[in-house]
Scaffold this active site. Structure first.
Site, PDB file in Angstrom:
ATOM      1  N   HIS A 166      67.464 -63.943 -36.804  1.00 33.50           N
ATOM      2  CA  HIS A 166      66.885 -63.653 -38.125  1.00 33.50           C
ATOM      3  C   HIS A 166      66.391 -64.860 -38.672  1.00 33.50           C
ATOM      4  CE1 HIS A 166      69.708 -59.942 -38.795  1.00 33.50           C
ATOM      5  NE2 HIS A 166      68.469 -59.749 -38.446  1.00 33.50           N
ATOM      6  N   GLU A 169      67.908 -67.263 -41.181  1.00 31.27           N
ATOM      7  CA  GLU A 169      69.226 -67.898 -40.712  1.00 31.27           C
ATOM      8  C   GLU A 169      69.046 -69.039 -39.532  1.00 31.27           C
ATOM      9  OE1 GLU A 169      71.481 -64.477 -39.341  1.00 31.27           O
ATOM     10  OE2 GLU A 169      70.913 -63.406 -41.226  1.00 31.27           O
ATOM     11  N   GLU A 371      79.243 -63.942 -38.129  1.00 29.41           N
ATOM     12  CA  GLU A 371      78.250 -64.259 -39.474  1.00 29.41           C
ATOM     13  C   GLU A 371      79.127 -65.754 -39.758  1.00 29.41           C
ATOM     14  OE1 GLU A 371      75.877 -62.683 -40.725  1.00 29.41           O
ATOM     15  OE2 GLU A 371      75.903 -60.793 -39.608  1.00 29.41           O
TER      16      GLU A 371
END
Length: 403
Positions: A166, A169, A371
């Site tokens: 992403h 990110e 994450e």
């Protein structure tokens, strides 16, 4: 406050300029109140730079270049480079020396946005510093940027870790690159990393790291899309006319790469209800249409990995399952990773078409999505050290998992 002027060049951001001139990012923002901090710089725009006086040190009796390097937190080579008086021998009491900035000997610097150019340059530096690290290209992005993979280790168990799927990110690329640097240093000195013997990890596992899967998207988030950008008109429309791409997760064609994999792709498409390109959540017209997704899928098939980990931000969670296809050890491994990092293992439902989903379903082997960190994407460089401490412990535990 005295200032000088800098004319913005392609690829410049306020943080990169601050790093270049050795000034604090906050100080640079303060002397440029005429512009919004999140607005991308325009090539040719003048930026005011506060004049920074160098740090200096007066040599004390008994100081040596070795003791000074330890005292000042820098390398002897960098100290000599800045002070010509040290090239011939040891310092003399009373001499005034210029002091290098913090982390001057670090290869992977994270005081500013970490993009494709930084990744490529640092991979070459890592190869030179640690000849046992090899680097290859596994494919190219929509705009032709190389997608790199770096290998360290010689063990029979093959791990793959990928980052920056992403776009906003991008800090995950820096996390993975810094780990490669620290692991390389630990192997070279035959020391420990994360409390574990580096040489033992090197013998146990072969780690393949793909530090930046979505280089076009990362560049877009960090630098914006000037009118000269080949996708300017489409991007401007998809981004609703905003010059800021901080929210952008997709690749440069507006496809979310983590919704691109053939693991119940159609169900994810129906769940998302997004049928056109945009900043996030559009899975494309079919699985694996995007060269970045195809590159990592082909690489995974070719290398026959025993386990994979996709690094994302944020939430401090570890996703380890997929529709009951995960192997029996997956939950135990997730618990160990969570204990090491402080992150929470989560049994996830209602999500499909991700990279680890596809890997688990196809190979019935351990796959994880991590994450890292907590906050709002993109996480600021100021958060890097805290997040990295957690990531370092998680990665060293991952390399120690195989029996």
């Amino acid at each position: 406050m005295n200032t000088i002027s800098h004319m913005a060049q392609r690829g410049d951001t306020l943080r990169r300029i601050a790093l270049q001139y050795g000034v604090a990012h906050a100080a640079l923002v303060a002397v440029n109140p005429q512009r919004g901090e999140s607005e991308p710089l325009v090539q040719g725009e003048l930026v005011h730079i506060p004049v920074r006086l160098p740090r200096r040190y007066v040599v004390q009796q008994g100081d040596t270049t070795e003791s000074l390097a330890a005292k000042l937190g820098c390398g002897e080579a960098r100290l000599r480079e800045l002070n010509a008086c040290l090239t011939e021998g040891q310092p003399e009491a009373g001499q005034v020396l210029e002091v290098p900035g913090p982390h001057a000997d670090r290869i992977v610097q994270v005081e500013a946005e970490y993009g494709p150019a930084q990744t490529a340059a640092d991979l070459q530096r890592l190869k030179r510093a640690f000849p046992f690290i090899t680097v290859t290209t596994i494919g190219r992005s929509v705009m032709g940027k190389p997608i790199y993979a770096a290998r360290i280790g010689e063990g029979a168990f093959r791990w793959q870790v990928n980052a920056a799927c992403h776009a906003n990110e991008w800090i995950t690329s820096a996390l993975l690159m810094r780990f490669l640097e620290d692991y390389g240093r630990a192997c070279r000195r035959r020391g420990a990393i994360g409390g574990k013997d580096a040489a033992a990890l090197f013998r146990k596992c072969t780690l393949w790291a793909v530090p930046m899967l979505n280089p076009d998207g990362v560049e877009l988030v960090q630098e914006g899309a000037p009118p000269s950008h080949p996708f300017y008109r489409e991007l401007n429309a998809w981004n609703r006319g905003s010059a800021s791409y901080r929210r952008w997760k997709a690749n440069v064609r507006g496809v979310d790469l983590n919704d691109q994999f053939p693991a119940h792709w159609e169900e994810e498409r129906q769940r998302r209800r997004i049928h056109e390109p945009g900043p996030r959540d559009y899975g494309g017209s079919a699985p694996l249409t995007e060269p970045e997704a195809r590159a990592i899928a082909d690489f995974t098939e070719m290398m026959d990995f025993h386990a994979v980990l996709a690094l994302h931000t944020q939430g401090e969670e570890i996703y380890w399952n997929y529709r009951g296809c995960e192997p029996p050890e997956a939950r135990h491994w997730a618990d160990r990773l969570g204990h090491a990092s402080g992150y929470r293992p989560v049994e996830l439902t209602g999500s499909d078409a991700g990279f680890k989903d596809w890997f688990i379903e196809r190979y019935r082997r351990p796959g994880f999505t991590v994450e890292a960190g907590f906050g709002h994407n993109p996480l600021a460089p100021e958060s890097f050290d805290d997040v990295y401490d957690e990531w370092l412990r998680l990665m060293t535990e991952a390399l120690d998992l195989p029996s």
